[in-house]
Structure formats: structure tokens, C-alpha cells
Write a protein that holds these residues in place. Structure first.
Motif: not given
Lengths: 252, 50
Positions: A7, A10, A12-13, A238, A241
Motif C-alpha cells: 500500500f 500516507s 505523513e509517513k 487521502t 489513497r
């Protein structure tokens, strides 16, 4: 079995996403401070209009929300044209964000106009050319959101929304210029002149009023609107995603 | 007779409440949708791990 590593991470990562998030938080903080300052200036710094009273202070938000909507709907045009050229979904996200933010700002513009009109024109609403065109503009973009959600195919939805978003800007331009071309409007032209002799509720601006109006205009147009669009694009990324993750999971 | 500036501050207060109320509603809706999407993402990641 689907592995978590399949996957996409996100925002933030990711390294770049973290930097952008900090930038967005910083920009949002500055925007919030400026908006509060604008409100303070409108309520306490700008002089009171002796003819209209305190209700004239509504104009700072009324005008600024319209120009904010204009910027947002212009972003939709840019997003629409770029999507049709490149077919990259990020441009469609910009277009959608522009419409959502612009519609909220157009609603504020209509609502504050109606509230100002009640004590000045003695009515909440009248079918004046300017008011009617502003209402048509607002409803055109509400229809964009409704129609967009009714199309299942993502590709077809994006193409339809892009074309609609580009064409819908005509209602914004029409609303912007109508008080310059229609002599029968009662809507006052606060900035510039109007051919109308029947405009009611116009006022002369003192230097503190001009400063407040310019400051509020710039804040709503170049800080508040872009910050809201940025947050809305982040949400759309988001959601995209999540949809991709669902697809990957279901295909395995 | 002297002109008296009308007292209509209640309309100004209403306009402020409506304007900032609409902005807050929009911001709240963006955050709610964002939080829901993050939750969905966590659930899918959990399901993929199992």
C-alpha cells in the motif's frame, strides 16, 4: 495475501509529505491570525459609517468572500484545463477543492448581503440583476457538486467536471461585471463606478475603512482561500489513497 | 432635526456568526472526512496484515 508494504504510504509517513504538512500547518496558523486580525479591524479599527451604522462593517466580509470565491473558482478553471491536457488526477483534485471552497465563500457572500440588505433596503432579498446573478453563480457550483457525485466512472466524472468547471466561470465573471453594465441595479459599487443611478446603500470610505477593506480582501483572497483549498486537496489525496488501497485489497 | 445614526449592531453580529459559522462547518466537515479516511486506511492495513 496482500502485504502492508504494497500500500502507498500516507502523506505523513513520507519524507516530502512531512515537510509539506509542516508548511501547511505554518500557513494555516498565519492565516488564522490574519483572519482574526481582519475581524478585529472591521469591528474596532474601521470607522463607523454615520448613515448606515454598524451594519456597514458587513461589507468587509461581504466583498472579501466574493473575491475569495473568485480565486477559488479560478483555481477550478486552472485545474480543469490542466486535467483535460494531462489527465493527471491531481488537477481534478484542485478543481474540486476550488469548487467546494468557492461555494462556501459564495454562500457567505450571499448570506452577508441579505443580512446587510434587511436594515438598508428593508428586505432580505430582491430580484435585482446583481443578486440574481450571484444566486445563479452559487447554484451553478452547487449543481457541479451534485452532478459530479452522480457519475460512477472516475475518468468520465473527471472529464465532465473539468469541462463544467471551466464553463461555469462565466457565471462568476458575469456577476463581477453586471453592476458595471446594468443601469437598473440597486446594488452599490463600493469599488469603482457604476452606471446605475438607483444604487442604494453606497458609502464614502475613510482611510481606516480603505485600509481594513484592502487588508481583509488580501487576507481572504491570498491566505484564507488557498489554505482552505490546500486542506481540501489533502483530504482528496487521502480519499484517493484509500480507494486505491481498497482496490488493491479486493483484487488480491 | 439632527440625523441619528441607526443602531443595527444585531445584524452585524448575525453576519459574523453566519460567516464564521459557515467557515467552521466547512473546516469541520473536511476534518471529519479526513479522520474517517484515516480510519478506513488503518482498517484496510489491519485486514491486509491478517
Amino acid at each position: 495475501m496482500t502485504a502492508v508494504k504494497d500500500f502507498p504510504l500516507s502523506a505523513e509517513k513520507t519524507k516530502d509529505g512531512g515537510g509539506r504538512t509542516r508548511l501547511l500547518y505554518g500557513f494555516t496558523g498565519i492565516t488564522l491570525a490574519l483572519v482574526v486580525l481582519c475581524l478585529g479591524m472591521a469591528l474596532f479599527y474601521a470607522g463607523q459609517d454615520i448613515t448606515q451604522g454598524d451594519v456597514q462593517r458587513i461589507f468587509y466580509t461581504h466583498i472579501s468572500s466574493f473575491f475569495g470565491a473568485f480565486i477559488a473558482f479560478s483555481a477550478t478553471v486552472v485545474g480543469g484545463i490542466q486535467y483535460l491536457r494531462t489527465r493527471h488526477p491531481k488537477w481534478d483534485s484542485l478543481a474540486l477543492a476550488g469548487v467546494e471552497v468557492g461555494t462556501v465563500l459564495a454562500f457567505i457572500n450571499l448570506a452577508t448581503g441579505a443580512i446587510w440588505a434587511r436594515p438598508i433596503w428593508n428586505t432580505w432579498w430582491t430580484w435585482d440583476p446583481r443578486l440574481t446573478s450571484a444566486a445563479v453563480m452559487f447554484l451553478t457550483y452547487v449543481a457541479y457538486l451534485m452532478l459530479r457525485n452522480g457519475i460512477d466512472s472516475p475518468e468520465r466524472r473527471r472529464v465532465f467536471a473539468s469541462i463544467y468547471g471551466v464553463l461555469a466561470i462565466a457565471t462568476v465573471i458575469f456577476t463581477l461585471i453586471i453592476i458595471r453594465i446594468r443601469p437598473d441595479t440597486i446594488h452599490p459599487a463600493v469599488i469603482g463606478s457604476s452606471p446605475s443611478t438607483g444604487a442604494e446603500g453606497g458609502f464614502e470610505m475613510s482611510s481606516s475603512m480603505v485600509t481594513t477593506l484592502l487588508f481583509t480582501l488580501l487576507t481572504w483572497s491570498f491566505f484564507l482561500t488557498p489554505a482552505l483549498i490546500w486542506w481540501r486537496i489533502r483530504l482528496e489525496n487521502t480519499l484517493e489513497r484509500v480507494n486505491k488501497m481498497k482496490q488493491i485489497y479486493l483484487e488480491r | 432635526m439632527d440625523f441619528v445614526t441607526p443602531s443595527n449592531g444585531e445584524y452585524l453580529a448575525l453576519a459574523v456568526v453566519v460567516s464564521f459559522g459557515a467557515l467552521l462547518l466547512f473546516v469541520g466537515s473536511v476534518f471529519a472526512r479526513y479522520r474517517n479516511a484515516q480510519r478506513d486506511m488503518d482498517v484496510i492495513e489491519q485486514m491486509a496484515e491478517e
